[in-house]
Motif scaffolding. Structure first.
Motif, PDB file in Angstrom:
ATOM      1  N   PHE A 116      22.457  78.534  25.717  1.00  0.00           N
ATOM      2  CA  PHE A 116      22.877  77.130  25.627  1.00  0.00           C
ATOM      3  C   PHE A 116      22.628  76.415  26.960  1.00  0.00           C
ATOM      4  N   LEU A 117      22.922  77.090  28.071  1.00  0.00           N
ATOM      5  CA  LEU A 117      22.675  76.511  29.397  1.00  0.00           C
ATOM      6  C   LEU A 117      21.181  76.290  29.636  1.00  0.00           C
ATOM      7  N   GLY A 118      20.355  77.231  29.170  1.00  0.00           N
ATOM      8  CA  GLY A 118      18.908  77.069  29.303  1.00  0.00           C
ATOM      9  C   GLY A 118      18.401  75.878  28.514  1.00  0.00           C
ATOM     10  N   ILE A 119      18.969  75.674  27.327  1.00  0.00           N
ATOM     11  CA  ILE A 119      18.622  74.506  26.513  1.00  0.00           C
ATOM     12  C   ILE A 119      19.016  73.224  27.241  1.00  0.00           C
ATOM     13  N   LEU A 120      20.246  73.217  27.788  1.00  0.00           N
ATOM     14  CA  LEU A 120      20.719  72.033  28.523  1.00  0.00           C
ATOM     15  C   LEU A 120      19.831  71.725  29.713  1.00  0.00           C
ATOM     16  N   ALA A 179      16.693  72.320  30.091  1.00  0.00           N
ATOM     17  CA  ALA A 179      15.440  71.717  29.625  1.00  0.00           C
ATOM     18  C   ALA A 179      15.644  70.269  29.182  1.00  0.00           C
ATOM     19  N   LEU A 180      16.845  69.959  28.664  1.00  0.00           N
ATOM     20  CA  LEU A 180      17.130  68.597  28.204  1.00  0.00           C
ATOM     21  C   LEU A 180      17.516  67.671  29.356  1.00  0.00           C
ATOM     22  N   ASN A 181      18.410  68.162  30.225  1.00  0.00           N
ATOM     23  CA  ASN A 181      18.918  67.331  31.319  1.00  0.00           C
ATOM     24  C   ASN A 181      19.641  68.234  32.310  1.00  0.00           C
ATOM     25  N   ILE A 182      19.066  68.399  33.494  1.00  0.00           N
ATOM     26  CA  ILE A 182      19.626  69.340  34.473  1.00  0.00           C
ATOM     27  C   ILE A 182      21.014  68.918  34.959  1.00  0.00           C
ATOM     28  N   ALA A 183      21.262  67.618  35.055  1.00  0.00           N
ATOM     29  CA  ALA A 183      22.591  67.140  35.485  1.00  0.00           C
ATOM     30  C   ALA A 183      23.653  67.546  34.476  1.00  0.00           C
ATOM     31  N   LEU A 184      23.306  67.494  33.210  1.00  0.00           N
ATOM     32  CA  LEU A 184      24.221  67.902  32.145  1.00  0.00           C
ATOM     33  C   LEU A 184      24.541  69.390  32.262  1.00  0.00           C
ATOM     34  N   MET A 185      23.524  70.190  32.542  1.00  0.00           N
ATOM     35  CA  MET A 185      23.736  71.624  32.706  1.00  0.00           C
ATOM     36  C   MET A 185      24.647  71.901  33.892  1.00  0.00           C
ATOM     37  N   ILE A 186      24.420  71.212  35.000  1.00  0.00           N
ATOM     38  CA  ILE A 186      25.254  71.396  36.197  1.00  0.00           C
ATOM     39  C   ILE A 186      26.705  71.029  35.890  1.00  0.00           C
ATOM     40  N   PHE A 187      26.897  69.935  35.164  1.00  0.00           N
ATOM     41  CA  PHE A 187      28.242  69.510  34.765  1.00  0.00           C
ATOM     42  C   PHE A 187      28.941  70.615  33.972  1.00  0.00           C
ATOM     43  N   VAL A 188      28.242  71.170  32.987  1.00  0.00           N
ATOM     44  CA  VAL A 188      28.821  72.226  32.145  1.00  0.00           C
ATOM     45  C   VAL A 188      29.155  73.461  32.984  1.00  0.00           C
TER      46      VAL A 188
END
Length: 193
Positions: A110-114, A116-125
Protein backbone atom coordinates in the motif's frame (compact mmCIF):
# COMPACT_ATOMS: atom_id res chain seq x y z
CA UNK A 1 -7.96 -1.53 -24.35
CA UNK A 2 -8.51 -5.25 -23.63
CA UNK A 3 -4.81 -5.94 -24.18
CA UNK A 4 -3.92 -3.10 -21.78
CA UNK A 5 -6.27 -4.59 -19.17
CA UNK A 6 -4.61 -7.99 -19.49
CA UNK A 7 -1.11 -6.49 -19.25
CA UNK A 8 -1.95 -4.48 -16.16
CA UNK A 9 -3.69 -7.38 -14.42
CA UNK A 10 -0.78 -9.67 -15.30
CA UNK A 11 2.05 -7.40 -14.14
CA UNK A 12 0.14 -6.14 -11.10
CA UNK A 13 -0.66 -9.63 -9.84
CA UNK A 14 2.72 -11.09 -10.80
CA UNK A 15 4.65 -8.40 -8.93
CA UNK A 16 2.15 -8.10 -6.08
CA UNK A 17 2.20 -11.83 -5.40
CA UNK A 18 5.98 -12.14 -5.00
CA UNK A 19 6.22 -13.81 -1.55
CA UNK A 20 9.13 -11.70 -0.34
CA UNK A 21 8.66 -12.70 3.30
CA UNK A 22 9.03 -16.38 2.42
CA UNK A 23 12.06 -15.70 0.21
CA UNK A 24 13.76 -13.56 2.87
CA UNK A 25 12.91 -16.03 5.67
CA UNK A 26 14.56 -18.84 3.67
CA UNK A 27 17.58 -16.67 2.85
CA UNK A 28 18.08 -15.84 6.56
CA UNK A 29 17.13 -19.39 7.72
CA UNK A 30 14.32 -18.06 9.92
CA UNK A 31 12.09 -21.12 9.65
CA UNK A 32 8.53 -21.45 8.38
CA UNK A 33 6.69 -18.12 8.60
CA UNK A 34 3.31 -19.87 8.64
CA UNK A 35 4.28 -21.32 12.05
CA UNK A 36 5.38 -17.98 13.54
CA UNK A 37 3.12 -15.29 14.99
CA UNK A 38 0.12 -14.65 12.76
CA UNK A 39 1.34 -17.10 10.12
CA UNK A 40 1.33 -14.36 7.48
CA UNK A 41 4.15 -13.68 5.02
CA UNK A 42 4.46 -9.92 5.54
CA UNK A 43 7.17 -7.78 7.12
CA UNK A 44 5.43 -7.60 10.52
CA UNK A 45 5.48 -11.37 10.89
CA UNK A 46 9.09 -11.53 9.69
CA UNK A 47 9.85 -8.99 12.44
CA UNK A 48 8.43 -11.46 14.98
CA UNK A 49 11.39 -13.74 14.22
CA UNK A 50 13.58 -11.08 15.84
CA UNK A 51 15.58 -10.43 12.67
CA UNK A 52 15.27 -6.70 11.95
CA UNK A 53 17.32 -6.90 8.76
CA UNK A 54 15.06 -9.57 7.32
CA UNK A 55 11.93 -7.61 8.26
CA UNK A 56 13.37 -4.43 6.73
CA UNK A 57 14.27 -6.22 3.49
CA UNK A 58 10.80 -7.75 3.30
CA UNK A 59 9.22 -4.33 3.74
CA UNK A 60 11.48 -2.80 1.07
CA UNK A 61 10.73 -5.54 -1.47
CA UNK A 62 6.98 -5.40 -0.78
CA UNK A 63 7.13 -1.61 -1.17
CA UNK A 64 9.04 -1.63 -4.45
CA UNK A 65 7.11 -4.45 -6.10
CA UNK A 66 3.97 -2.30 -5.75
CA UNK A 67 5.77 0.88 -6.79
CA UNK A 68 7.10 -0.81 -9.94
CA UNK A 69 3.68 -2.28 -10.81
CA UNK A 70 1.97 1.12 -10.49
CA UNK A 71 4.75 2.72 -12.54
CA UNK A 72 4.13 0.15 -15.29
CA UNK A 73 0.40 0.93 -15.12
CA UNK A 74 1.07 4.66 -15.47
CA UNK A 75 3.08 3.93 -18.65
CA UNK A 76 0.45 1.58 -20.13
CA UNK A 77 -2.75 3.39 -19.11
CA UNK A 78 -2.96 5.80 -16.18
CA UNK A 79 -6.76 5.47 -16.12
CA UNK A 80 -6.42 1.90 -14.84
CA UNK A 81 -4.55 2.71 -11.62
CA UNK A 82 -7.39 1.59 -9.36
CA UNK A 83 -7.41 -1.78 -11.12
CA UNK A 84 -3.64 -2.13 -10.87
CA UNK A 85 -3.52 -1.07 -7.21
CA UNK A 86 -6.34 -3.45 -6.28
CA UNK A 87 -4.75 -6.40 -8.07
CA UNK A 88 -1.37 -5.63 -6.45
CA UNK A 89 -2.92 -5.80 -2.99
CA UNK A 90 -4.92 -8.91 -3.80
CA UNK A 91 -1.79 -10.55 -5.18
CA UNK A 92 0.11 -9.66 -2.01
CA UNK A 93 -2.68 -10.95 0.26
CA UNK A 94 -3.44 -14.04 -1.87
CA UNK A 95 -0.19 -15.07 -3.61
CA UNK A 96 -0.61 -18.04 -5.92
CA UNK A 97 2.89 -19.25 -4.96
CA UNK A 98 1.87 -20.02 -1.35
CA UNK A 99 -0.02 -23.28 -0.74
CA UNK A 100 -2.77 -21.79 1.42
CA UNK A 101 -2.75 -18.43 -0.44
CA UNK A 102 -1.95 -16.65 2.85
CA UNK A 103 0.31 -13.74 2.05
CA UNK A 104 0.85 -10.51 3.93
CA UNK A 105 -1.66 -7.87 5.03
CA UNK A 106 -0.73 -5.47 2.24
CA UNK A 107 0.46 -2.36 4.09
CA UNK A 108 4.01 -2.23 2.70
CA UNK A 109 2.60 -2.66 -0.81
CA UNK A 110 0.00 0.00 0.00
CA UNK A 111 2.88 2.38 0.82
CA UNK A 112 4.52 1.57 -2.53
CA UNK A 113 1.26 2.39 -4.30
CA UNK A 114 1.02 5.68 -2.39
CA UNK A 115 4.59 6.59 -3.28
CA UNK A 116 3.85 6.10 -6.97
CA UNK A 117 0.69 8.23 -6.65
CA UNK A 118 1.98 11.00 -4.38
CA UNK A 119 5.13 10.87 -2.25
CA UNK A 120 3.85 13.50 0.22
CA UNK A 121 0.82 11.31 0.89
CA UNK A 122 3.06 8.33 1.56
CA UNK A 123 5.21 10.36 3.97
CA UNK A 124 2.07 11.51 5.79
CA UNK A 125 0.88 7.91 6.21
CA UNK A 126 4.32 6.79 7.44
CA UNK A 127 4.47 9.59 10.02
CA UNK A 128 0.95 8.81 11.29
CA UNK A 129 1.82 5.09 11.44
CA UNK A 130 5.00 5.81 13.40
CA UNK A 131 3.30 8.14 15.90
CA UNK A 132 0.54 5.62 16.61
CA UNK A 133 2.97 2.69 16.79
CA UNK A 134 5.27 4.47 19.25
CA UNK A 135 2.23 5.05 21.47
CA UNK A 136 0.66 1.56 21.42
CA UNK A 137 3.18 -0.87 19.81
CA UNK A 138 0.38 -2.59 17.86
CA UNK A 139 1.11 -2.71 14.14
CA UNK A 140 -2.46 -3.44 13.05
CA UNK A 141 -3.85 -0.37 14.86
CA UNK A 142 -1.17 1.84 13.30
CA UNK A 143 -1.84 0.37 9.86
CA UNK A 144 -5.62 0.66 9.96
CA UNK A 145 -5.66 4.24 11.25
CA UNK A 146 -2.84 5.60 9.06
CA UNK A 147 -4.13 3.90 5.90
CA UNK A 148 -7.66 5.16 6.44
CA UNK A 149 -6.46 8.69 7.15
CA UNK A 150 -4.82 8.70 3.71
CA UNK A 151 -8.26 9.13 2.15
CA UNK A 152 -8.98 12.22 4.25
CA UNK A 153 -5.55 13.65 3.43
CA UNK A 154 -6.09 13.16 -0.29
CA UNK A 155 -9.57 14.67 -0.12
CA UNK A 156 -8.15 17.85 1.46
CA UNK A 157 -4.83 18.18 -0.38
CA UNK A 158 -5.22 16.16 -3.59
CA UNK A 159 -8.37 15.26 -5.52
CA UNK A 160 -11.58 13.26 -5.36
CA UNK A 161 -10.44 10.54 -7.77
CA UNK A 162 -7.37 9.75 -5.63
CA UNK A 163 -9.60 9.70 -2.54
CA UNK A 164 -11.91 7.20 -4.19
CA UNK A 165 -8.97 4.97 -5.13
CA UNK A 166 -7.74 5.10 -1.54
CA UNK A 167 -11.20 4.40 -0.17
CA UNK A 168 -11.37 1.22 -2.24
CA UNK A 169 -7.82 0.18 -1.28
CA UNK A 170 -8.62 0.77 2.38
CA UNK A 171 -11.55 -1.62 2.11
CA UNK A 172 -9.06 -4.27 0.97
CA UNK A 173 -6.70 -3.37 3.85
CA UNK A 174 -9.59 -3.64 6.35
CA UNK A 175 -10.58 -7.00 4.86
CA UNK A 176 -7.00 -8.28 5.16
CA UNK A 177 -6.97 -7.25 8.84
CA UNK A 178 -10.24 -9.00 9.71
CA UNK A 179 -8.62 -11.34 12.26
CA UNK A 180 -6.62 -8.47 13.75
CA UNK A 181 -9.78 -6.41 14.16
CA UNK A 182 -11.47 -9.31 15.95
CA UNK A 183 -8.49 -9.62 18.31
CA UNK A 184 -8.46 -5.86 18.88
CA UNK A 185 -12.13 -5.97 19.87
CA UNK A 186 -11.39 -8.83 22.30
CA UNK A 187 -8.24 -7.08 23.57
CA UNK A 188 -5.99 -10.00 22.60
CA UNK A 189 -3.99 -8.42 19.76
CA UNK A 190 -0.24 -8.84 20.34
CA UNK A 191 2.17 -5.96 20.63
CA UNK A 192 5.26 -6.10 18.43
CA UNK A 193 7.85 -4.75 20.91
Amino acid sequence: MFFELLLIIYFSYLLGSIPSGVIIAKFFSLGELNKIGSGNMGATNVLRTGNYWAAGLTLIIDFFKAYIAISICIIINVDLIILSASVILLGHIFPVWIENLKGGKGFASFLGILCALNIALMIFVCIVWLIIFVKNKISSVSTLISANLSGFYSLIFLDLSTSLILLFLNLIIIFSHEENIKRLIKGTEDKIL
